[in-house]
Design a protein around this motif. Structure first.
Motif, PDB file in Angstrom:
ATOM      1  N   ASP A  66      78.382  94.535 -21.292  1.00 47.08           N
ATOM      2  CA  ASP A  66      77.615  95.034 -20.145  1.00 47.08           C
ATOM      3  C   ASP A  66      77.334  96.524 -20.227  1.00 47.08           C
ATOM      4  OD1 ASP A  66      77.462  92.652 -18.219  1.00 47.08           O
ATOM      5  OD2 ASP A  66      79.601  92.727 -18.676  1.00 47.08           O
ATOM      6  N   LEU A  67      78.194  97.274 -20.927  1.00 44.95           N
ATOM      7  CA  LEU A  67      78.037  98.723 -21.014  1.00 44.95           C
ATOM      8  C   LEU A  67      78.758  99.229 -22.254  1.00 44.95           C
ATOM      9  CD1 LEU A  67      78.260 101.336 -18.191  1.00 44.95           C
ATOM     10  CD2 LEU A  67      79.769 101.606 -20.154  1.00 44.95           C
ATOM     11  N   VAL A  68      78.159 100.218 -22.914  1.00 41.43           N
ATOM     12  CA  VAL A  68      78.745 100.821 -24.117  1.00 41.43           C
ATOM     13  C   VAL A  68      79.108 102.274 -23.831  1.00 41.43           C
ATOM     14  CG1 VAL A  68      78.322 101.532 -26.509  1.00 41.43           C
ATOM     15  CG2 VAL A  68      77.422  99.336 -25.676  1.00 41.43           C
ATOM     16  N   VAL A  69      80.290 102.670 -24.280  1.00 39.79           N
ATOM     17  CA  VAL A  69      80.705 104.071 -24.232  1.00 39.79           C
ATOM     18  C   VAL A  69      80.880 104.566 -25.670  1.00 39.79           C
ATOM     19  CG1 VAL A  69      82.449 105.735 -23.490  1.00 39.79           C
ATOM     20  CG2 VAL A  69      81.920 103.763 -22.041  1.00 39.79           C
ATOM     21  N   ILE A  70      80.098 105.555 -26.050  1.00 39.76           N
ATOM     22  CA  ILE A  70      80.293 106.211 -27.347  1.00 39.76           C
ATOM     23  C   ILE A  70      81.297 107.332 -27.117  1.00 39.76           C
ATOM     24  CG2 ILE A  70      79.196 107.417 -29.277  1.00 39.76           C
ATOM     25  CD1 ILE A  70      78.379 104.474 -28.941  1.00 39.76           C
ATOM     26  N   ALA A  71      82.562 107.032 -27.370  1.00 37.61           N
ATOM     27  CA  ALA A  71      83.664 107.930 -27.028  1.00 37.61           C
ATOM     28  C   ALA A  71      83.962 108.893 -28.161  1.00 37.61           C
ATOM     29  CB  ALA A  71      84.903 107.120 -26.667  1.00 37.61           C
ATOM     30  N   CYS A  72      82.916 109.522 -28.660  1.00 40.17           N
ATOM     31  CA  CYS A  72      83.018 110.463 -29.774  1.00 40.17           C
ATOM     32  C   CYS A  72      81.992 111.562 -29.541  1.00 40.17           C
ATOM     33  CB  CYS A  72      82.744 109.741 -31.087  1.00 40.17           C
ATOM     34  SG  CYS A  72      82.584 110.814 -32.532  1.00 40.17           S
ATOM     35  N   ASN A  73      82.446 112.794 -29.430  1.00 38.91           N
ATOM     36  CA  ASN A  73      81.523 113.899 -29.178  1.00 38.91           C
ATOM     37  C   ASN A  73      80.516 114.061 -30.306  1.00 38.91           C
ATOM     38  OD1 ASN A  73      82.483 115.700 -26.651  1.00 38.91           O
ATOM     39  ND2 ASN A  73      84.253 114.762 -27.624  1.00 38.91           N
ATOM     40  N   THR A  74      80.982 113.963 -31.543  1.00 40.13           N
ATOM     41  CA  THR A  74      80.086 114.130 -32.679  1.00 40.13           C
ATOM     42  C   THR A  74      78.996 113.067 -32.667  1.00 40.13           C
ATOM     43  OG1 THR A  74      81.836 115.115 -34.026  1.00 40.13           O
ATOM     44  CG2 THR A  74      79.952 114.202 -35.197  1.00 40.13           C
ATOM     45  N   ALA A  75      79.391 111.802 -32.504  1.00 37.56           N
ATOM     46  CA  ALA A  75      78.410 110.720 -32.494  1.00 37.56           C
ATOM     47  C   ALA A  75      77.467 110.828 -31.298  1.00 37.56           C
ATOM     48  CB  ALA A  75      79.116 109.370 -32.486  1.00 37.56           C
ATOM     49  N   SER A  76      78.007 111.204 -30.152  1.00 32.04           N
ATOM     50  CA  SER A  76      77.182 111.260 -28.935  1.00 32.04           C
ATOM     51  C   SER A  76      76.025 112.236 -29.079  1.00 32.04           C
ATOM     52  CB  SER A  76      78.036 111.651 -27.728  1.00 32.04           C
ATOM     53  OG  SER A  76      78.937 110.616 -27.386  1.00 32.04           O
ATOM     54  N   ALA A 114      87.073 121.713 -30.958  1.00 38.54           N
ATOM     55  CA  ALA A 114      86.305 120.511 -31.288  1.00 38.54           C
ATOM     56  C   ALA A 114      86.306 120.307 -32.799  1.00 38.54           C
ATOM     57  CB  ALA A 114      84.880 120.634 -30.756  1.00 38.54           C
ATOM     58  N   THR A 115      85.510 119.354 -33.259  1.00 37.94           N
ATOM     59  CA  THR A 115      85.365 119.159 -34.701  1.00 37.94           C
ATOM     60  C   THR A 115      84.421 120.228 -35.253  1.00 37.94           C
ATOM     61  OG1 THR A 115      83.480 117.674 -34.450  1.00 37.94           O
ATOM     62  CG2 THR A 115      85.684 116.676 -34.446  1.00 37.94           C
ATOM     63  N   PRO A 116      84.449 120.478 -36.561  1.00 35.36           N
ATOM     64  CA  PRO A 116      83.535 121.473 -37.129  1.00 35.36           C
ATOM     65  C   PRO A 116      82.074 121.173 -36.826  1.00 35.36           C
ATOM     66  CG  PRO A 116      85.253 120.931 -38.705  1.00 35.36           C
ATOM     67  CD  PRO A 116      85.419 119.968 -37.557  1.00 35.36           C
ATOM     68  N   ALA A 117      81.702 119.898 -36.790  1.00 33.18           N
ATOM     69  CA  ALA A 117      80.309 119.541 -36.515  1.00 33.18           C
ATOM     70  C   ALA A 117      79.937 119.840 -35.069  1.00 33.18           C
ATOM     71  CB  ALA A 117      80.070 118.063 -36.823  1.00 33.18           C
ATOM     72  N   THR A 118      80.824 119.490 -34.133  1.00 31.79           N
ATOM     73  CA  THR A 118      80.506 119.665 -32.716  1.00 31.79           C
ATOM     74  C   THR A 118      80.375 121.134 -32.332  1.00 31.79           C
ATOM     75  OG1 THR A 118      81.542 117.569 -32.079  1.00 31.79           O
ATOM     76  CG2 THR A 118      81.311 119.227 -30.356  1.00 31.79           C
ATOM     77  N   VAL A 119      81.232 121.988 -32.854  1.00 31.22           N
ATOM     78  CA  VAL A 119      81.170 123.399 -32.450  1.00 31.22           C
ATOM     79  C   VAL A 119      79.893 124.078 -32.914  1.00 31.22           C
ATOM     80  CG1 VAL A 119      83.680 123.678 -32.344  1.00 31.22           C
ATOM     81  CG2 VAL A 119      82.477 124.215 -34.470  1.00 31.22           C
ATOM     82  N   GLU A 120      79.216 123.490 -33.909  1.00 27.95           N
ATOM     83  CA  GLU A 120      78.002 124.099 -34.447  1.00 27.95           C
ATOM     84  C   GLU A 120      76.711 123.439 -33.958  1.00 27.95           C
ATOM     85  OE1 GLU A 120      78.026 126.822 -36.056  1.00 27.95           O
ATOM     86  OE2 GLU A 120      80.200 126.949 -36.316  1.00 27.95           O
ATOM     87  N   ARG A 121      76.828 122.336 -33.197  1.00 27.71           N
ATOM     88  CA  ARG A 121      75.633 121.609 -32.770  1.00 27.71           C
ATOM     89  C   ARG A 121      74.763 122.461 -31.846  1.00 27.71           C
ATOM     90  NH1 ARG A 121      75.192 117.251 -36.107  1.00 27.71           N
ATOM     91  NH2 ARG A 121      77.011 115.905 -36.015  1.00 27.71           N
ATOM     92  N   ASP A 122      73.448 122.293 -31.954  1.00 27.69           N
ATOM     93  CA  ASP A 122      72.530 122.946 -31.024  1.00 27.69           C
ATOM     94  C   ASP A 122      72.826 122.518 -29.597  1.00 27.69           C
ATOM     95  OD1 ASP A 122      71.255 124.290 -33.049  1.00 27.69           O
ATOM     96  OD2 ASP A 122      69.616 122.836 -33.246  1.00 27.69           O
TER      97      ASP A 122
END
Length: 264
Positions: A66-76, A114-122
């Motif tokens: 019924d509902l999906v949670v993407i519980a990952c900051n990088t993926a989100s 955060a992860t290295p990817a998340t801290v650098e995201r736009d």
């Protein structure tokens, strides 16, 4: 009975699951983690999108989700548009809790962990510009903390000395810390202890739980818990430790099952 799929690259999404379960204990939960692709912060975006799309679509069809949670900051930060375009059900993502951390900081000095990817995201830069423009925001991108959280759920002890070394650049500089990865609340107590100074630590788990509750509407709370079976799926072929299955059982989730899909 309404069914919620919670997805992460590893066990970090369990911190989000705990928050949602506390508010909505009568739902059926399917927890899936792509440990064959772990850590997501080191994957190219195209690969990350394809892996997430494949696994989530497979389980949505299998369990009539019924509902999906993407519980990952990088993926989100990269997969939500793709999933929302493909699925006809709500898809909830997570973002670093920069706004509440900025609001509670008396020194107007915030640490983003955060992860290295998340801290650098736009997207992260946009959140800081929008909600913490009056603060000095310090950033630490760490894959090692993700590994520590994974190890803790598998029965290993978290090294406070190692944690203290990672956090050392912030000591005396920040009075609030954002846990910008869903793995990190699993070691929140250790982070607070290792920091060695008064600090307020925030994450997005409660906000996500509130969002899920609002999207699902009224939930039947009278159902017998004995009729509910919660599932846990892994993408890796390697056997999982008894300690991890014990942790999952304590969280009212089933032992890890293999997804049995072709590797990428």
């Amino acid at each position: 009975m309404k069914r919620v799929l919670i997805f992460d690259s590893g066990v970090g999404g369990l911190s989000v699951y705990q928050e949602i379960y506390t508010q909505l204990p009568s739902l059926q939960y399917i927890y899936a983690f792509d440990d064959a692709g772990f850590p997501y912060g080191e994957l190219p975006e195209a690969v990350l999108i394809e892996r997430t799309r494949h696994i989530v679509s497979l389980l949505v069809e299998r369990h009539y989700i019924d509902l999906v949670v993407i519980a990952c900051n990088t993926a989100s930060t990269v997969v939500l548009p793709t999933l929302r375009a493909e699925l006809s059900i709500p898809v909830v993502g997570v973002v670093p809790a920069i706004k509440p951390a900025a609001l509670i900081s008396k020194q107007k000095a915030v640490g983003l962990l955060a992860t290295p990817a998340t801290v650098e995201r736009d997207y992260t830069n946009q959140l800081i510009s929008q909600f913490a423009s009056d603060c000095e925001v310090y950033r630490i991108g760490s894959t090692r903390l993700v590994e520590m959280a994974e190890e803790k759920l598998r029965g290993q002890t978290v090294s406070l000395d190692e944690l203290a070394g990672i956090l050392a650049p912030w000591r005396g500089k920040v009075d609030s810390i954002v846990l910008g990865c869903t793995h990190f609340p699993l070691i929140k107590a250790e982070i607070a202890q290792a920091f060695g100074a008064p600090v307020q630590i925030v994450d997005s788990g409660l906000a996500i739980a509130n969002r899920v509750k609002s999207l699902l509407g009224e939930v039947e709370f009278g159902e017998q818990s004995g009729l509910r079976c919660n599932f846990t799926y892994s993408s890796a072929a390697d056997p999982h430790t008894a300690a991890l299955n014990h942790s999952l059982e304590a969280l009212k989730l089933g032992a890890v099952q293999s997804l049995n899909y072709p590797s990428f």
